[in-house]
Scaffold this active site. Structure first.
Site, PDB file in Angstrom:
ATOM      1  N   SER A 143     -31.684 -50.443 -61.658  1.00 44.66           N
ATOM      2  CA  SER A 143     -30.454 -51.011 -61.077  1.00 44.66           C
ATOM      3  C   SER A 143     -30.017 -50.207 -59.852  1.00 44.66           C
ATOM      4  O   SER A 143     -29.619 -50.773 -58.825  1.00 44.66           O
ATOM      5  CB  SER A 143     -29.322 -50.977 -62.109  1.00 44.66           C
ATOM      6  N   ARG A 184     -29.996 -51.235 -55.643  1.00 48.39           N
ATOM      7  CA  ARG A 184     -28.763 -51.135 -54.868  1.00 48.39           C
ATOM      8  C   ARG A 184     -28.920 -50.168 -53.703  1.00 48.39           C
ATOM      9  O   ARG A 184     -28.318 -50.356 -52.644  1.00 48.39           O
ATOM     10  CB  ARG A 184     -27.602 -50.746 -55.795  1.00 48.39           C
ATOM     11  N   GLN A 239     -24.830 -58.479 -62.796  1.00 45.57           N
ATOM     12  CA  GLN A 239     -25.432 -59.141 -61.635  1.00 45.57           C
ATOM     13  C   GLN A 239     -24.442 -60.123 -61.021  1.00 45.57           C
ATOM     14  O   GLN A 239     -24.320 -60.194 -59.797  1.00 45.57           O
ATOM     15  CB  GLN A 239     -26.723 -59.851 -62.046  1.00 45.57           C
ATOM     16  N   ASP A 258     -30.643 -54.316 -72.314  1.00 44.10           N
ATOM     17  CA  ASP A 258     -32.083 -54.273 -72.020  1.00 44.10           C
ATOM     18  C   ASP A 258     -32.870 -53.471 -73.067  1.00 44.10           C
ATOM     19  O   ASP A 258     -34.103 -53.494 -73.071  1.00 44.10           O
ATOM     20  CB  ASP A 258     -32.327 -53.654 -70.631  1.00 44.10           C
TER      21      ASP A 258
HETATM   22  C1  S3P Z   1     -28.699 -55.588 -64.174  1.00 46.53           C
HETATM   23  C2  S3P Z   1     -27.816 -56.227 -64.994  1.00 46.53           C
HETATM   24  C3  S3P Z   1     -28.204 -56.794 -66.306  1.00 46.53           C
HETATM   25  C4  S3P Z   1     -29.518 -56.224 -66.802  1.00 46.53           C
HETATM   26  C5  S3P Z   1     -30.559 -56.225 -65.730  1.00 46.53           C
HETATM   27  C6  S3P Z   1     -30.112 -55.381 -64.541  1.00 46.53           C
HETATM   28  C7  S3P Z   1     -28.200 -55.057 -62.872  1.00 46.53           C
HETATM   29  O1  S3P Z   1     -28.346 -58.195 -66.185  1.00 46.53           O
HETATM   30  O2  S3P Z   1     -29.975 -56.939 -67.929  1.00 46.53           O
HETATM   31  O3  S3P Z   1     -31.773 -55.689 -66.227  1.00 46.53           O
HETATM   32  O4  S3P Z   1     -28.920 -54.256 -62.228  1.00 46.53           O
HETATM   33  O5  S3P Z   1     -27.080 -55.408 -62.470  1.00 46.53           O
HETATM   34  P1  S3P Z   1     -27.089 -59.220 -66.350  1.00 46.53           P
HETATM   35  O6  S3P Z   1     -26.170 -58.989 -65.222  1.00 46.53           O
HETATM   36  O7  S3P Z   1     -27.716 -60.594 -66.313  1.00 46.53           O
HETATM   37  O8  S3P Z   1     -26.490 -58.899 -67.677  1.00 46.53           O
END
Ligand code: S3P
Length: 427
Positions: free
Chosen positions: A23, A27, A169, A314
């Site tokens: 993540s 970013r 997300q 996750d």
């Molecule tokens: C993430 C948010 C999560 C996660 C994904 C990465 C992110 O998804 O499951 O692996 O980097 O913001 P969701 O926003 O769909 O919950």
């Protein structure tokens, strides 16, 4: 080609630096591309998903150089991005697709995004609804519910929005679009999700405030290039944590693992299950990190649900595997989001662990696991989902026969060296 694993009474010992947080790595590229000047990143994850993000920004004209896990991003700011002549290929990456929608919505040009078969099935309405309320022009299959998506950049205006699903997300896509919008955007999240976007935007000089569960951000703010230190990914570490817990006579040290409290649900869960482990913590680039020491443990089944779910979403495939070795029943609930991840992770985890002899049952929003049960060898499907592939590799440590995993290459989405690092711990 399938990967066949067979270990005979292994124990795990040693120290591993897990790769950078997925993540945060995504970013770092996005925010570096938005900022004017050169942003430098260390500890970047060279996984397929983050490489997809790099390739998309290169197509927008941003200069990105890779040197091992160090990256430099040189940009003239968002205003310098160019209309891409090709489709932006987001591969298997939901984070690339969804966050970039927020970024592309407010440009002055047209772009098209598409990914792989899994991305084509993942819901995009949750992003397009709020972005369209801001004025975004996004088109795609079934009124923009699915990729490929065409985005005609346009002027955006601020919104007040309450997230209907707990999704970092969706939150992030709105916050990124909000930077280009006129006015002050407010996003309310009934259940807290990972806050890497908020932390990194502040690190890049953006003013963003939070009042209880509402985040406020004013449009028109510019980012200032900075240096980002990416900690190890706790979602990757989780597989080695689980491996050490269920493999007898093991002690594993994992260095510099990100321990942002919005991500540490896995540590809360193993603590509650009775795990033997230690955490030594510090702070860097606004994010927390820690060295973790994990030992084989006798575990008990627990109930997992509610606000904890986004903090370990996750990690659930791995938690389900660990629960097969715990005494008693583990119930995972409120996790219906698993059905729309890289694959339907409720169906896939239940199907594959059952093949290995686990006592596990699917529910609408989770699963119920009774343990402990010995696991046997089996031919396990990864469904092209990295976390399913890693779950199967960890299960092989304690399975009585050969475990063969189809399409193991998918593991490189988040942890390219996983099997080699796991092997290096084995005595
Ligand atoms: C993430 C948010 C999560 C996660 C994904 C990465 C992110 O998804 O499951 O692996 O980097 O913001 P969701 O926003 O769909 O919950």
């Amino acid at each position: 080609m399938a990967l066949t694993l067979k270990y005979s009474t292994p124990s795990l010992n040693g120290t591993i630096q897990v790769p950078g947080d997925k993540s945060i790595s995504h970013r770092s590229i996005m925010f570096g591309a938005m900022a004017e000047g050169t942003t430098t990143v260390e500890g970047f994850l060279l996984g397929d998903d983050c490489l997809s993000t790099i390739s998309c920004f290169r197509k927008l004209g941003v200069e990105i150089n890779l040197d091992g896990d160090k990256v430099s991003i040189t940009s003239g700011g968002e205003a310098s991005w160019q209309e891409p002549a090709e489709v932006l290929d987001t591969g298997n990456s939901g984070t690339t697709t969804r966050l970039m929608l927020g970024l592309l919505a407010g440009t002055s040009f047209h772009s098209v995004m598409a990914g792989d078969e899994s991305i084509a099935k993942r819901p995009m309405k949750r992003i397009n609804d709020p972005l369209r309320q801001m004025g975004a022009d996004i088109r795609g299959r079934r009124d923009g519910q699915f990729t490929p998506l065409a985005i005609q950049g346009t002027k955006l205006s601020a919104i007040d929005y309450t997230l209907p699903v707990a999704s970092a997300q969706v939150k992030s896509a709105i916050l990124l679009a909000a930077l280009k919008a006129e006015g002050t955007t407010r996003v309310t999240e009934p259940v807290a999700t990972r806050d890497h976007t908020e932390i990194m935007l502040e690190h890049f000089g953006v003013k963003i405030s939070k009042n209880i569960d509402t985040i406020e951000i004013e449009g028109g703010q510019k980012l200032t290039a900075n240096h980002v230190k990416v900690p190890g990914d706790i979602s990757s570490a989780a597989f080695l944590i689980g491996a050490a817990l269920i493999t007898p006579n093991s002690e594993v040290r994992l260095t510099n693992v990100g321990t942002n409290p919005t991500r540490t649900g896995i540590l809360d869960v193993i603590r509650q299950m009775g795990a033997d482990f230690e955490v030594e913590e510090w702070k860097t680039s606004g994010e927390r990190s820690a060295d973790l020491t994990i030992r084989s443990s006798s575990l008990n089944g627990i109930e997992i649900g509610g606000d904890l779910i986004p903090r370990l979403i996750d990690e659930i495939p791995l938690i389900a595997l660990v629960a097969t070795q715990a005494n008693g029943t583990t119930v995972i609930k409120d996790a219906e989001e698993l059905r729309v991840k890289e694959t339907d992770r409720i169906a896939a985890v239940v199907e594959e662990l059952s093949k290995m002899g686990a006592d596990i049952e699917a529910t609408d929003d989770g699963m119920i696991i009774n343990g402990p049960t010995p696991l046997t060898g089996a031919s396990v499907k990864s469904y092209g989902d990295h976390r399913l592939g890693m779950m199967a590799a960890v299960a092989a440590l304690i399975a009585s026969g050969d475990v063969s995993i189809d399409n193991p290459a998918c593991i490189s989405v988040s942890y390219p060296d996983f099997v080699a690092q796991l092997d290096s711990l084995i005595n």
